[in-house]
Scaffold this motif. Structure first.
Motif, PDB file in Angstrom:
ATOM      1  N   SER A 103      -5.383   0.271   7.475  1.00  0.00           N
ATOM      2  CA  SER A 103      -6.014   0.993   6.373  1.00  0.00           C
ATOM      3  C   SER A 103      -6.071   0.129   5.124  1.00  0.00           C
ATOM      4  O   SER A 103      -5.439  -0.927   5.046  1.00  0.00           O
ATOM      5  N   GLU A 104      -6.797   0.606   4.149  1.00  0.00           N
ATOM      6  CA  GLU A 104      -6.737  -0.008   2.832  1.00  0.00           C
ATOM      7  C   GLU A 104      -5.365   0.288   2.217  1.00  0.00           C
ATOM      8  O   GLU A 104      -4.618   1.141   2.706  1.00  0.00           O
ATOM      9  N   THR A 105      -5.036  -0.410   1.165  1.00  0.00           N
ATOM     10  CA  THR A 105      -3.741  -0.230   0.506  1.00  0.00           C
ATOM     11  C   THR A 105      -3.826   0.888  -0.521  1.00  0.00           C
ATOM     12  O   THR A 105      -4.784   0.978  -1.283  1.00  0.00           O
ATOM     13  N   LYS A 106      -2.820   1.746  -0.540  1.00  0.00           N
ATOM     14  CA  LYS A 106      -2.730   2.855  -1.489  1.00  0.00           C
ATOM     15  C   LYS A 106      -1.372   2.813  -2.181  1.00  0.00           C
ATOM     16  O   LYS A 106      -0.459   2.090  -1.765  1.00  0.00           O
ATOM     17  N   SER A 107      -1.215   3.627  -3.221  1.00  0.00           N
ATOM     18  CA  SER A 107       0.046   3.684  -3.959  1.00  0.00           C
ATOM     19  C   SER A 107       0.445   5.126  -4.233  1.00  0.00           C
ATOM     20  O   SER A 107      -0.413   6.018  -4.299  1.00  0.00           O
ATOM     21  N   PHE A 108       1.740   5.357  -4.375  1.00  0.00           N
ATOM     22  CA  PHE A 108       2.250   6.634  -4.853  1.00  0.00           C
ATOM     23  C   PHE A 108       3.485   6.368  -5.697  1.00  0.00           C
ATOM     24  O   PHE A 108       4.124   5.330  -5.592  1.00  0.00           O
ATOM     25  N   THR A 137       3.750   0.366   6.417  1.00  0.00           N
ATOM     26  CA  THR A 137       4.418  -0.733   5.723  1.00  0.00           C
ATOM     27  C   THR A 137       4.374  -0.438   4.238  1.00  0.00           C
ATOM     28  O   THR A 137       3.314  -0.101   3.696  1.00  0.00           O
ATOM     29  N   PHE A 138       5.516  -0.558   3.557  1.00  0.00           N
ATOM     30  CA  PHE A 138       5.554  -0.127   2.161  1.00  0.00           C
ATOM     31  C   PHE A 138       6.574  -0.950   1.372  1.00  0.00           C
ATOM     32  O   PHE A 138       7.432  -1.631   1.936  1.00  0.00           O
ATOM     33  N   GLY A 139       6.473  -0.886   0.084  1.00  0.00           N
ATOM     34  CA  GLY A 139       7.410  -1.577  -0.788  1.00  0.00           C
ATOM     35  C   GLY A 139       7.032  -1.353  -2.235  1.00  0.00           C
ATOM     36  O   GLY A 139       5.982  -0.800  -2.554  1.00  0.00           O
ATOM     37  N   ASN A 140       7.929  -1.775  -3.140  1.00  0.00           N
ATOM     38  CA  ASN A 140       7.631  -1.704  -4.571  1.00  0.00           C
ATOM     39  C   ASN A 140       7.851  -3.072  -5.200  1.00  0.00           C
ATOM     40  O   ASN A 140       8.218  -4.028  -4.525  1.00  0.00           O
ATOM     41  N   GLN A 141       7.587  -3.161  -6.486  1.00  0.00           N
ATOM     42  CA  GLN A 141       7.709  -4.418  -7.221  1.00  0.00           C
ATOM     43  C   GLN A 141       6.880  -5.532  -6.581  1.00  0.00           C
ATOM     44  O   GLN A 141       7.233  -6.705  -6.628  1.00  0.00           O
ATOM     45  N   TYR A 151       5.280   2.865  -5.327  1.00  0.00           N
ATOM     46  CA  TYR A 151       5.294   2.205  -4.014  1.00  0.00           C
ATOM     47  C   TYR A 151       3.860   1.995  -3.534  1.00  0.00           C
ATOM     48  O   TYR A 151       3.001   2.865  -3.698  1.00  0.00           O
ATOM     49  N   THR A 152       3.642   0.831  -2.948  1.00  0.00           N
ATOM     50  CA  THR A 152       2.361   0.513  -2.334  1.00  0.00           C
ATOM     51  C   THR A 152       2.539   0.511  -0.823  1.00  0.00           C
ATOM     52  O   THR A 152       3.568   0.076  -0.319  1.00  0.00           O
ATOM     53  N   TYR A 153       1.528   1.014  -0.101  1.00  0.00           N
ATOM     54  CA  TYR A 153       1.693   1.128   1.350  1.00  0.00           C
ATOM     55  C   TYR A 153       0.341   0.993   2.045  1.00  0.00           C
ATOM     56  O   TYR A 153      -0.720   1.151   1.446  1.00  0.00           O
ATOM     57  N   TYR A 154       0.414   0.670   3.334  1.00  0.00           N
ATOM     58  CA  TYR A 154      -0.772   0.721   4.186  1.00  0.00           C
ATOM     59  C   TYR A 154      -0.350   1.167   5.576  1.00  0.00           C
ATOM     60  O   TYR A 154       0.817   1.107   5.962  1.00  0.00           O
ATOM     61  N   VAL A 155      -1.325   1.648   6.339  1.00  0.00           N
ATOM     62  CA  VAL A 155      -1.070   2.204   7.670  1.00  0.00           C
ATOM     63  C   VAL A 155      -1.695   1.297   8.728  1.00  0.00           C
ATOM     64  O   VAL A 155      -2.845   0.867   8.607  1.00  0.00           O
ATOM     65  N   ASP A 156      -0.919   0.989   9.765  1.00  0.00           N
ATOM     66  CA  ASP A 156      -1.438   0.285  10.940  1.00  0.00           C
ATOM     67  C   ASP A 156      -1.469   1.237  12.121  1.00  0.00           C
ATOM     68  O   ASP A 156      -0.520   2.028  12.320  1.00  0.00           O
ATOM     69  N   VAL A 157      -2.543   1.177  12.910  1.00  0.00           N
ATOM     70  CA  VAL A 157      -2.624   1.971  14.135  1.00  0.00           C
ATOM     71  C   VAL A 157      -3.010   1.060  15.300  1.00  0.00           C
ATOM     72  O   VAL A 157      -3.642   0.021  15.125  1.00  0.00           O
ATOM     73  N   LYS A 158      -2.596   1.494  16.491  1.00  0.00           N
ATOM     74  CA  LYS A 158      -2.887   0.722  17.703  1.00  0.00           C
ATOM     75  C   LYS A 158      -3.137   1.697  18.834  1.00  0.00           C
ATOM     76  O   LYS A 158      -2.322   2.599  19.081  1.00  0.00           O
TER      77      LYS A 158
END
Length: 343
Positions: free
Chosen positions: A293-298, A244-248, A277-284
């Motif tokens: 996951s924690e939130t990271k940015s690039f 899941t990701f997005g900016n602003q 962009y800020t993003y995090y990873v979901d796993v199932k």
């Protein structure tokens, strides 16, 4: 110009590309006095009160002269019949919004009074892009200064300074040393060029050559539409994965894979250039346990030499009741941008 970047990230010391155009694409500068009044507003706000003298174009204007002398640094500008570009650095995080409110409000009042009209002059609020990359910043100034050049013009190489550039309502003259206006500050950009930033190893003798001759083999802002990032998620057990990701500040996009695997390659498409962009990873896992996951940015770069790759190790919460953490290694590589021009 694209209708995006309406939401803004305000940071201390941030450099911003600001632009806006007339509502319904109408002209906001009709004659020379309109251009002069807009520039007079910039000068009035950015020049210390003790240094101000001369022409006052609009009787009855209520302005706080010199209000942003220590708050805003105007690095470049270009005024076109139906839009404008400003490149500014703000000192405090609220300097830019206050400055733009003053400029746009006062210009709208002037324009509506002069042309006996009412209502909104500009197409919504101004747009602003936070610039985090010096390569992009240098090429951005060229894009701004090339705005007055007619579409479809021949290449610059081998030609003298074009009339469109010489006569345009822009800061190009300050960059060439043809004018000395104290409230326009080109030195930071010119220093980047002297250091070889953004030239990719080519020898550029002057800013004039950078603008008029260097365009043949370079990547300019007008060449950039979007990027696609490839995210590789490697987890210690079989899982589904999504990003899941997005900016602003908004998480408005999601991409993922429904397959069960320890490795996933997920594409994040339509990323804007020079944007964070800020993003995090979901796993199932296969029995329904989930973790995030924690939130990271690039930040997407402007790079003509090839993909930029970054690896980020992130620990996600335990899957199920196990004490074992699932570790995801995020490797993202940004594809080269397409070459379709942004109008």
């Amino acid at each position: 110009m694209p209708a995006r970047n309406i939401l803004k990230i305000y940071v201390e010391g941030g450099i911003y590309h600001i632009y806006n155009r007339g509502v319904e694409k109408r002209d906001i500068f009709i004659d020379d006095s309109d251009y002069k009044y807009f520039l007079w507003l910039l000068k009035t706000y950015l020049t210390p009160l003790s240094h101000q003298k001369g022409w006052h174009p609009f009787e009855g204007a209520t302005l706080k002269a010199g209000a942003f002398t220590d708050e805003i640094e105007l690095m470049a500008y270009c005024l076109m019949p139906n839009h404008f570009h400003l490149l500014i650095r703000q000192k405090n995080k609220d300097s830019m919004p206050l400055f733009m409110k003053c400029v746009m409000t006062n210009y709208s009042m002037y324009f509506n009074k002069k042309y006996d009209r009412v209502g909104t002059l500009f197409q919504g609020r101004y747009k602003a892009i936070l610039i985090n990359d010096n390569n992009y910043l240098l090429h951005l100034t060229r894009y701004i200064h090339l705005n007055p050049v007619s579409k479809g013009s021949a290449p610059f190489e081998g030609r003298t300074l074009r009339r469109e550039l010489r006569e345009g309502w822009s800061s190009y003259g300050e960059y060439l040393g043809l004018r000395k206006i104290k409230w326009v500050k080109p030195d930071f950009i010119l220093d980047l060029l002297n250091q070889g930033v953004g030239t990719y190893g080519d020898k550029i003798s002057s800013y004039k050559d950078f603008v008029e001759k260097y365009s043949k083999n370079s990547v300019t802002v007008s060449d950039v539409t979007s990027y696609t990032a490839k995210v590789r998620v490697t987890v210690t057990k079989d899982v589904e994965a999504s990003v899941t990701f997005g900016n602003q500040g908004k998480f408005g996009n999601k991409a993922g894979s429904a397959s069960i695997s320890k490795t996933h390659e997920i594409k994040l498409e339509n990323l804007e250039d020079a944007s964070t962009y800020t993003y995090y990873v979901d796993v199932k896992d296969s029995v329904g346990n989930t973790a995030r996951s924690e939130t990271k940015s690039f930040t997407t770069p402007m790079d003509k030499t090839g993909p930029v790759i970054e690896q980020v190790k992130i620990d996600i919460l335990p899957l199920g009741e196990s004490d074992e953490y699932a570790q995801a290694i995020i490797s993202w590589s940004t594809d080269k941008p397409s070459s379709t021009k942004v109008e």
